[in-house]
Structures are given as C-alpha cells and as structure tokens.
Design an enzyme around this catalytic site. Structure first.
Site, PDB file in Angstrom:
ATOM      1  N   ASP A 426       6.067   1.483   0.244  1.00 59.88           N
ATOM      2  CA  ASP A 426       5.576   0.190  -0.202  1.00 59.88           C
ATOM      3  C   ASP A 426       5.846   0.079  -1.706  1.00 59.88           C
ATOM      4  O   ASP A 426       6.143   1.080  -2.371  1.00 59.88           O
ATOM      5  CB  ASP A 426       4.078   0.092   0.088  1.00 59.88           C
ATOM      6  CG  ASP A 426       3.461  -1.190  -0.450  1.00 59.88           C
ATOM      7  OD1 ASP A 426       4.097  -2.243  -0.325  1.00 59.88           O
ATOM      8  OD2 ASP A 426       2.360  -1.119  -0.999  1.00 59.88           O
ATOM      9  N   ASP A 888      -0.414   2.135   0.112  1.00 58.79           N
ATOM     10  CA  ASP A 888      -1.785   2.198  -0.396  1.00 58.79           C
ATOM     11  C   ASP A 888      -2.701   1.133   0.175  1.00 58.79           C
ATOM     12  O   ASP A 888      -3.903   1.167  -0.078  1.00 58.79           O
ATOM     13  CB  ASP A 888      -1.779   2.067  -1.921  1.00 58.79           C
ATOM     14  CG  ASP A 888      -1.479   0.651  -2.373  1.00 58.79           C
ATOM     15  OD1 ASP A 888      -0.578   0.024  -1.784  1.00 58.79           O
ATOM     16  OD2 ASP A 888      -2.144   0.163  -3.304  1.00 58.79           O
ATOM     17  N   ASP A 892      -0.123  -1.415   5.003  1.00 58.96           N
ATOM     18  CA  ASP A 892       0.785  -0.282   5.172  1.00 58.96           C
ATOM     19  C   ASP A 892       0.355   0.652   6.302  1.00 58.96           C
ATOM     20  O   ASP A 892       1.048   1.637   6.581  1.00 58.96           O
ATOM     21  CB  ASP A 892       0.861   0.532   3.869  1.00 58.96           C
ATOM     22  CG  ASP A 892       1.322  -0.301   2.691  1.00 58.96           C
ATOM     23  OD1 ASP A 892       2.270  -1.093   2.880  1.00 58.96           O
ATOM     24  OD2 ASP A 892       0.744  -0.183   1.597  1.00 58.96           O
TER      25      ASP A 892
END
Length: 1240
Positions: A426, A888, A892
């Site tokens: 990410d 995080d 995700d």
C-alpha cells in the site's frame, strides 16, 4: 414559530454524515421488504421480557466467546487436530499395535514418545485457548447502564444485556451491543463515534437519531417509552441497515446513520441512549470475526511430500523384510526344529507362509517406524516459537517514537519470510506517514510556498551519498572546484551540459526541519504570512481561498485546555492540514453548532480576531465517485455562497466562462506540485441568489428524505445541478511525507532481488510522484500506461471493447519489451483501477501478469480493497512464488490475508491491518531487516533442521533393517527399548533445536551489507530435492558404515582381554553409541555459528547418553534388564569399544568434510565467499576492496537509488563520450588545416 421550522428543517439534513466512507445504504436490487426473507427480526423496545416469553423470537444472549474449545470439546477436537497429521496418526496406530504380542518393542517405548509429543502440542493449544478465554471474561464482565424500569438505570454486565434493553453509554465507553440511537446529549441528537476496532479508521463518524425519539433525553423519559423495530436479520455488512421503527402509531424508516455498532467507542459526546437490536454473536462485529485463512509455508508443504517418501521407504523395507521372512519360513523353518514350527498357532509354520508374511509385515512396520521422525513436528513448533520470540525482541525492529516492537503474530511462516519473491505494498500510511502537511498553494494564478518537499530532499540526498560511494566513476566527470554547500552539483559552463539533480545538504535539511513548528503546516512564504497577503494584487481572491479552507469541511474542533489551541477531528488528514493552514493564515475554525461554523478572522484594522458566523445551509458530501465536496453557506452579510473543493479534473470541467481566468496558470502549478509528489485539490466558489437556492433546496430536501434504492442517485443528480458555473480561486498542495528510511529500504530490497508492486487508492499522478521519490520510478525508465481513455463507455459492447483495447495495449507493450536491445533498459507498468477491472478478467489476467512480471516496477492506482486482494491472488497463483503484502489500513486487510505473508503496519489508521496480519512492524523500513536478516536466517535454519531430522532417522532406522537381514528377518530389535524411547525425544532433539534457533551463516550486519544472499531463499538452495536426497543419501551411507563396522568388530570374536565375546545387547549398545556420536558430530559440522548453548546441547546430549547408560545399568536387574552394568562392567573396560566410536565418527563424517571442502574450493556458494571475506577482513587494509565485494553481492536491479545513480552515470558517460568525440574531430580538423596554411 419560524425558528422552530428552521430548526426542524436543519434536523432533517444529514450534513453531519461522512458518506464518503460508506457504500450505498440500500441495495441496488430494489426496495427491501420488511418481514420478507432476511428481514424478519422484531425488537420490542424497552420490553426485553417479551422476547423470552415468545419462543419464536428468542434471540442470542450478549455473551461472547472466541475460544476454539470448551471443557467438553477440548479433548476430542484437539486430539483430532493432532492425529490429522499423517506421522502422528501412524504412531498412534503403532502405539495401539504395540500392546499386542506382534510388537517387537515394549509398549511403553511406543506410547511414551507419542504421549510426550502430542501432549506438548495439546498443552500449547490449551494455553493459547486459555488466553482467549480470559480475554472473553474481561469483555463479558464490562458494565453498562441499563434501564431497570420506572425511569431508573443501573449497572449491568455486558453478558446480561438483552435484545430490547435501553442502554445509556457515557463518553469514551464502548457500545456493548448493536444499538439503535434514540437520543444524545446534543440537542439535535447527533453523536460522534470512533470505529477503529471495526474498520481500522481513526476518523470520527457522526450518527444522528430520528426526530421522533429526540425528546428522550433524560432517564425519566423512558418510564413509559415503547416501540417496535422491524429490521434485517443478523449479517456481517458493517455499512448497511434496513428497518423501521413503529412508535406512537407512526412508522419511521431506519438507516445506518442511527446504528451504533458493538466495540465502537463514543467520542466527544457526553452520553447517548440506545435500544439493543443485536446481541452477542448476532452483532455485526462478531458476524465479521471470521478466522484468518490458514497459511502454510512452502517448506512445510514440501515436508509433507518428504514424509510420504519416508513412508514409501518404510513400506518398501517392511515388504522386503516380511517377504524374506515368508521365504525363510517356507524353505528353512523345518530345519529350525527348536522354534517348534509344528505348532498350529505358530507364526513360523512353514505350511502357511502367506499368513507368516502378513503377520510379519505388521511387525516390520512397527520395527522400522523410527524412519519416521515422531518429534519433527513438535521440534519445529518449538523452534518457530523461539524464532518468533527473537523477532519480537529484536531492538533493531523497535520503533522508539511509538514504543512499538515488531510482532510475529503467527510462528508458522517464519521461514517463508526468507523466500519472498514479490512485495505488494500500500502507499498511504505504508510508504508514506499518512501525516499531511500543507506545503504549497496556488491562488489567483500565483504560486506560493518556497519550501521543498521531503521526498525531494530524501531522493536528492540519497543520490548524492551514492554518487560519493562511486567516487572513482564520478571522478572522471568534469566537475567544478569540488563540493560546495551542495553534496553534488556540476556548475560552470562546462558542467551545465551534465546537470545532476540538486541535493540539499544535511545542514540545510536540519534548518528546514527547525523552521517547522506546527504539525500539519510546513508552508513558508512571507507573502501570505502575518497578514502580508493584504498587499498582494489579488487579495480578494486570497481572502476567499482562506475562507473556503476554513468553512468547507465536516471537521470537529476540540480545544486543548492546557494550551488553548484548537485541534481537529476530521474525516481525512487532508482536511486537518487545511484547517491548520487556515488557522496559521489567520482564519481559525473555533466552533461548530448544529447550523453554523464560527471562524476567528485576524486581518481587521485593529489587529484583533473577529468572530464571523457562517450558517451552513447544506453540505454535499465527498464520495470517491463525486471526487468533490461542497458547502452552501450564508455569511453575515446575507450572501449565499457555494464553496467547493475537489479533484482538479472535476472542478475544471464545472467552471463558468468567467471563472477560468486563472485556469492556465493553476494547471501549470498543479503539474509542478504533482511532480514534487504532493497531493492536490482545486478550490472554487459560486454566488447564489435566494430564488435559485430556494428552488434547488426544495428538490434537495425531497431527495434527502426519500426512501428507496435510488436515494443516492437522486442526491447526486440534485447536487450536480448546483455544483456548476464555479469560479476558480486556486489549488492546494499537501505533502504526505515518506516514512523514515523508505527509499533506502526499497533500494536494499531491490538489490536483494525482490520485486515491489505498489497498490494504492490515490490518483495516478500522486502514485507516480511517490514512485519517483522512492526510486521505484526514475528518469529514463520507460513507462507503460494502460488505460481506457479511448474506449467509449456508452457503446453497446463496452466490456468487449475495453478488453480488446487492454489486450492490444498489453500485446504492444510486451512486444516493445522483447525487442528492446538495451540491457539497461527498464520498464514501469502503470494501471488504474477502472482498467484493472477488465485486466483481471479470466481471459486477460494472465497476459497482464506476464507483462507485469517483465516490468521492473508495477504501480496500480485508484484500486479498491477487493482489487488489491485480486491482484495479490493473481501474483501468488500466477507466478507460483511467495508473495508478501504490506499495509496499514482496513482497506489492506483483503490483500494481507490473500498473500502468502501478510505484514501489518501499526500506524494512524488503526489496528485492523495488524489484527489480520501474520507479522506486524511499526515502520516500512523495518521490512528490510525482517526479510533480509530474520527471513534469511529462519529459512536456512528450518531447511537444515528438517534435512538433518531425516538424516538422523534414516541413519538410525536402517540399522534395524540391516540387523533384520543379518538375523534372518526375525523381527527382533538389536536395541533396548529404553534406547528407542530416548533417541528422538532426548538424545537428538536438543541439538537440532539449537540449530533451528541459533544458527547463523553470516551475522546480521553482513546480511544487510550483502543483500544478494537473500536470493538463496527464493531460489530454494537449501531445501531443493537435490539437497534433500543428498542428506538422505548421507543417512543411508552412515547407517551402512555404522552397522558394518560394528558387526565386523564385535561379531564372533572377543573384544576384551578376558576373551569375552559381545552378545546382541553389547553390540546393540555399542552400535547405538556410534549413532549418537555420528549424528551429533554431523550437526556440529553443519553449524556455521556456535554459542555456548549449542556446545552444551550437542556435547551434553552425548554425555547424557553415557550418564543414562551408567545410571540405568546400576538399577536392579528387574528394572535394568539385559543392560545391567552394561557400560561399567562390559563396554567401558574394552578399548575396542572406544576405538570403534572414533573409527565410526571418522568414517561417517569424512564424505561430508570432503564434499564441503570441494564445494568451498571449486564451486563456493555466496555465503561461503562472504564468510571467508568476513574472516580475513581484519588483515585487509584496502576498504575499497571490501566495498567492491559488497557491490558484487548485490542483485542487478533496475529500481532503487542504486539503479538511479547507475543510470545517471551511464547518461553522463554517454554525454562525455559524445563531447570528447566532437573535440577529437575538431582537433583533427584543425591539425589538418595547419600544414596547408604553412605551405601557402
């Protein structure tokens, strides 16, 4: 009366809700039917006893259990889990058969090891489940205020709360169940909720009760309150709720804005009242508490095949042994009259060899069962738990700023960390800090803000450092008088042709950081600060710009009692940065009421702040589809304004003709900001007259209060009618800072041979800029952008046309890569979420994957959480290699669970990603050490450990087979039963555990200096079939040597000075002693790194054998049996016993020593070379040689700072060569002209 009507109208507005975080409230299928399938729940408000009286509507209690077992199910379920393993099941059968006369061993020699191994694993399961149980007890014992009747509330534990109860929740308390909000401490019935435990988001959500229940604002109000809720059945969807409330003869529709979910927290609100709708496991959070997918490492999967191979070997030798026994029984048993083969029940009856074969086959399967390592699974579990402990305790993975250590949330995948091929990351909060700083802005066609972004500083600084390391290569370039205040800049006329990127010095960077005194505000430009903007030529536009920042938002101000400063809770970090910036510019947002926001404006002639009120008429919420947000306000002069901010592409297409005055300049500034890695938004406004607004507001009110599946579409259409004819004011540029050490980490991971893909929800420009900052992209890299810009969505066969367009683009890109002749050429693939939707179709995805694998970098923009998971699955299944996903946020979770390894970053977006992950770290930069150090170590340790297990068990088990062949397949064991009991569990288990925990081929600092060592894992050099079969072959060889040498020395000859010959027990003990020595010396030779613990475990295990033999032999004959005084009186006095041990050790280890010596000399592995360099480094004075060897131990990469510097050097060299060529031609021409002139 007029005030009441206005207040009522405002209450019906939902401008407090953050719809950008939710999907549609209702299903796209159409209106829901209450009492229909899936919508049958009936809740009697304030009358929970009715649910108990009626059996048909009895609901679950609020007691929650997350344990896997209870007192009744622990034993059967846990035993099933243990014996689900093939090896354990085999030993269970063997233990059962050992109680019958067919067994060649004492029953306890088979049962005791099994009980020990299974008991240890079950104890571990029980401990983990006990911890879960204690957590459940803590949660179920929490207390909440519940209505007892007659308007009185009392404290009650959560587990006793029932459906229909009225609950009062205080500020900062968690909601004990899923509640329908009835009222709150705010007069308009709103409350603020933190849902971090549900979706990982730390931003506050706003909930609002129905107008019908707004008056229930005191405890006494519930004395006679009643109502009926008819709603959907329990389901896991956090963002939908369909139902209605029947109260006082009226029916009111319900939606998610009135639902308070269990485990979310009440914030910024004194109290709320709610009625319990779902309890316990019916709540949405528990409906979502699915178990994380079970993951197994590739080594563990291959280990199963090796176990099957050993089973095949076991069956083979058992078949040979039983066949030999049957033949011996048929042909020779008649001569062995003393065995009484004439008895009908005898197993050796020569008249029935088939029966003898079947019976002996069972005996052989028990006898040779030690080929299967019974302690393998439990030893691996112990080793992995200890490895995880060392990961958790690694100070180099500890983040001192947040006080967060690394955490191995599962120990099953330690070795998988050393085999990663592709990292899918990410961006926001992972590569970046998710901390937004207002850095630059464009107002009325003028750009403001002189400070450089951190990504520019980090990239330039790192490049200068790498250039210094390559000083020998750069020294040939034409540079000015050396380094000035910059690290590296080619100045003067000569060097202007070879301009390098400017790099700020450490002192400059330090000064810049010192100038930053406000979190969220890194802006520096005196033209706008301290009211200097009033002297700018377009001060009116600047004033409007500041007011848009201060007014157009949904944030909540909080005043710090200690400092008196306002802090803000907003739906995004960007909005916080805007509000901090407006405050620093002199426009401080100080207060929000149900209908107004108040701004303290500091630009009056008196110099004192003046509070201005802006009445909020409507808020048009931001959504990912709209990409904009608007606020319709009335200022103190009575002027109605529409203030709008959003993506530049959206705002620009909604400008009026007169509003495009600054469009050209603003577009250029936005491009510059984008190249600097900044997030941008455009700002505009529109003035409205009363008549126009009244007509539009009537339509907006209808859309807001409508109930149906098309409600959101109606709102979008009505909003679109107003958000047009805008006047462009300017644009903002906010910096999402790179996390500390991200560029260096990516560079080192690339040099370790890892591929890095970025999957982000940000727009393409922002993702590309971050790619440049991290050196995932660089100048000169050829970008392949796949998009659907030329495909018409309105075409009848749009999907087919889209797929055809994508396939054509992929084919062309693949051809371009194939025909590329430059070996240094690098390609980057960039694709957006809309295009990715079609690229992930079954008939396109493998072509897309092939292109992605051929590219050095892959960046997917504007992707949804589901698309992240699908891309991860494609990379995992399509390549067949190990993937790691790191993120995080709650968005995700899908890709973290889908990847072979999921790593969560404990950041500002909550703990949802961490809770779903296999490993958690505090910063992205820690990923390098987690993989390159711990991953490399764990992979090699586990691989060597498993290979050694098979080696030692083959060495031991085959000696039993050889003795069987020697004794006519009698089914007799040469070893005492106690030896068998100790071999796997005591005498050889501790050394192999020490190997799995402490072994290091190279230290951690060398792992980081030589990142290419990591490739031994993805290439599987230490656990391929060549190495596995090599260890097995070594075991076969060792077993032959041990048996033949002991047989030759002790058989039919005296071995003591008194002429005593060795019986079977003495020979068996001597042979077992040789096995203990051989396997322990072998593991000592295997180790590259010794600590005192390993010495104690290896040599202590050998010593423990002699101690046991001496002590056990001293027991009475009834206990010690045929090994009575075996060591003290029989073996120890005989020198040949000790010489045999030395001879066997030498004979069994010489081939391994020859092999490793030959390999190190002729075909050394990378770690062999590095070990030698490390060993002899103390005698090396030339540091450049050490650096040169380091550079050789790096994977050739096309991403990262190293590749970026290499490309820059190649570019400079090319320019220099061309310039030298021109100079040579010119000098040659002048030399040719000179003689002719002289002759004239």
């Amino acid at each position: 009366m007029a005030r009441r009507r206005i207040r009522s109208r405002i209450r019906k507005s939902h401008f407090y809700t953050f719809r950008c975080l939710r999907p549609k409230t209702l299903d796209d299928q159409g209106p829901h039917v209450i009492n229909g399938p899936g919508y049958t729940r009936i809740v009697h408000c304030n009358q929970p006893h009715l649910h108990l009286a009626t059996k048909l509507i009895r609901y679950r209690s609020n007691y929650v259990s997350t344990t896997r077992y209870n007192l009744l199910t622990f034993l059967p379920k846990c035993l099933y889990e243990q014996f689900h393993r093939v090896a354990n099941f085999y030993f269970l059968v063997a233990a059962i058969l050992s109680v019958f006369p067919l067994s060649p061993f004492n029953k306890w020699s088979m049962i005791a090891p099994l009980v020990f191994v299974v008991g240890l694993s079950m104890g571990k399961e029980a401990l983990e489940d006990w911890r879960r149980f204690m957590q459940d007890v803590e949660v179920n014992s929490r207390k909440a205020s519940v209505h007892k009747g007659s308007g009185d509330f009392g404290r009650r534990t959560w587990k006793r709360i029932r459906v229909g109860d009225i609950v009062r929740v205080e500020k900062d308390e968690f909601f004990p169940a899923d509640l329908l909000l009835l009222s709150s401490s705010y007069e308009d019935g709103i409350c603020y909720v933190e849902t971090m435990n549900l979706d990982g988001e730390t931003n506050l959500k706003v909930k609002r009760c129905l107008d019908a229940t707004l008056a229930l604002e005191k405890d006494e109000s519930f004395q006679n309150f009643s109502g009926t809720i008819k709603c959907e059945d329990p389901n896991p969807n956090l963002y939908t709720f369909v139902g209605n409330l029947e109260c006082d003869g009226q029916v009111y529709p319900l939606d998610p804005n009135q639902i308070l979910l269990r485990d979310s927290k009440l914030r910024n609100t004194a109290y709320v009242y709610g009625v319990v709708v779902f309890t316990g496991h019916d709540t949405k959070v528990m409906q979502n508490s699915t178990k994380s997918p079970s993951k197994r490492s590739r080594i563990e999967k291959r280990m199963d095949y090796i176990i099957y191979t050993l089973f095949a070997l076991l069956l083979t030798v058992s078949f040979i042994s039983s066949l030999g026994f049957a033949v011996m029984t048929k042909l020779l048993m008649a001569e062995w009259w003393y065995l009484r083969p004439d008895k009908p029940e005898s197993l050796t009856n020569p008249t029935n060899p088939l029966y003898a074969w079947v019976v002996h086959l069972i005996t052989a399967l028990l006898l040779y069962g030690y080929l299967i390592p019974i302690s393998l699974y439990v030893s691996i579990e112990v080793v992995k738990v200890l490895q995880a402990h060392f990961i958790n305790q690694d100070l180099q993975l500890y983040d001192s700023e947040s006080g967060t250590p690394a955490q191995a949330r599962t120990s099953n995948l330690n070795e998988e960390l050393g085999q990663v091929d592709t990292i899918l990351s990410d961006k926001t909060g992972t590569l970046t800090c998710n901390q937004m700083d207002f850095l630059k802005c464009s107002i009325a066609g003028t750009s403001y803000g002189v400070r450089a972004s951190e990504v520019e500083l980090a990239a330039a600084k790192q490049m200068a450092m790498d250039l210094e390391e390559k000083g020998e290569e750069v020294a040939n370039l034409s540079m000015n008088k050396g380094r000035t205040q910059r690290y590296a800049k080619l100045a003067s006329k000569t060097s202007s042709d070879f301009e390098l990127e400017t790099v700020v010095t450490a002192s400059d960077e330090k000064d810049q950081k010192q100038n930053t005194g406000v979190k969220g505000f890194s802006f520096e430009d005196n033209r706008l600060m301290n009211e200097n903007w009033l002297n700018e030529p377009n001060s009116d536009d600047i004033l409007m710009f500041f007011r848009i920042l201060a007014v157009c938002h949904t944030a909540i101000p909080e005043v710090d009692e200690d400092t008196g400063m306002c802090t803000y809770e907003a739906e995004s970090p960007d909005e916080v940065a805007f509000l901090v910036a407006s405050r620093e510019f002199g426009f401080e947002f100080t207060k929000r009421t149900q209908s107004s926001v108040f701004i303290a404006e500091r630009f009056s002639s008196s110099g004192q702040p003046v509070d201005r009120e802006y009445k909020i008429l409507n808020l048009l919420d931001f959504t990912s589809k709209r990409k904009r947000m608007s606020a319709i306000v009335r200022d103190e002069e009575g002027q109605i304004l529409l203030l709008c901010k959003g993506a530049d592409s959206i705002i620009f297409e909604r400008l009026s003709k007169s509003g495009k005055e600054y469009l050209g300049a603003t577009s250029k500034h936005l491009n510059v900001y984008g190249e600097a890695g900044l997030r941008t938004l455009a700002l505009g406004y529109r003035k409205l007259d009363e008549t126009e607004y009244a007509a539009w507001n009537s339509e907006f009110h209808k859309a807001k209060t409508s109930v149906g599946a098309d409600r959101d579409e109606m709102l979008e259409k009505v909003s679109d009618m107003m958000e047009k004819e805008l006047i462009l004011v300017g644009a903002t540029a906010v910096e999402d800072k790179l996390q500390k050490g991200v560029p260096q980490c990516i560079d080192n991971l690339a040099q370790a041979g890892l591929k890095i893909w970025v999957l982000t929800g940000d727009k393409m420009e922002t993702a590309i800029n971050i790619g440049y900052a991290c050196s995932l992209l660089r100048q000169g890299m050829k970008q392949i952008s796949i998009s659907l810009t030329n495909v018409e969505e309105s075409s009848q066969n749009s999907e087919a046309a889209a797929k055809e367009s994508i396939l054509m683009q992929i084919t062309n890109a693949s051809q371009m890569i194939k025909i590329e002749k430059d070996p240094h050429a690098a390609f980057a693939l960039i694709i957006d979420g809309k295009t990715l939707t079609y690229a992930l179709k079954d008939d396109v995805k493998y072509q897309f994957l092939a292109l992605a694998v051929d590219c050095a970098s892959v960046i997917c923009c504007r992707v949804s959480p589901k698309q992240k998971a699908l891309v991860t699955r494609l990379a995992k299944e399509g390549t067949g290699k190990t993937t790691l996903a790191i993120g995080d946020g709650a968005n995700d979770v899908g890709m973290i669970q889908e990847a072979d390894i999921g790593v969560g970053i404990s950041g500002v977006e909550g703990m949802q990603a961490v809770m779903a992950s296999d490993f958690s770290i505090a910063q992205f930069r820690f990923l390098e050490r987690l993989l390159v150090v711990h991953g490399h170590w764990c992979y090699k340790r586990i691989a060597q450990m498993i290979c050694y297990f098979f080696y030692k068990n083959i060495t031991f088990g085959l000696t039993l087979f050889y003795f069987e062949c020697f004794t006519g397949f009698s089914g007799q064991s040469i070893y005492n039963d106690s030896y068998l009991l100790l071999f796997n569990v005591v005498l050889t288990s501790l050394p192999v555990i020490s190997l799995g925990v402490f072994e290091q081929d190279v230290p951690s600092d060398v792992c980081l200096q030589f990142p290419a060592l990591y490739q031994q894992g993805p290439k599987n050099l230490f656990f391929d079939w060549y190495r596995i079969l090599g260890w097995m072959g070594n075991g076969v060889y060792a077993s032959i040597v041990i048996f033949t040498l002991n047989l030759g020395i002790f058989h039919v000859q005296s071995f003591r000075s008194d002429g005593q010959t060795a019986d079977m027990n003495a020979m068996g003990t001597a042979m077992f002693t040789c096995i203990i020595w051989a396997v322990n010396v072998q593991i000592a030779l295997t180790m590259s790194h010794f600590t005192w613990i390993q010495h104690v475990m290896i040599w202590g295990s050998i010593g423990a054998w002699y101690v046991f033999l001496a002590l056990y032999g001293m027991l009475p004959v009834k206990l010690s049996g045929n090994i009575f005084h075996m060591l003290v009186e029989i073996l120890a006095p005989a020198p040949i016993f000790w010489l045999t041990s030395l001879l066997v050790i030498a004979a069994t280890t010489l081939p391994y020593l020859f092999h490793i010596s030959y390999q190190r000399s002729v075909n050394p592995l990378d770690h062999h070379i590095i070990q030698e360099i490390k060993h002899f480094r103390i005698d090396v004075e030339d540091e450049r040689m050490w650096k040169r060897e380091k550079s050789k131990a790096r994977e050739k990469t096309k991403i990262g700072f190293t590749a970026r510097v290499d490309a820059k050097i190649r570019q400079l060299r090319g320019r220099l060569q061309r310039k030298h060529s021109v100079l040579s031609v010119m000098s040659g021409t002048s030399s040719n002209d000179t003689p002719s002139s002289n002759s004239q």
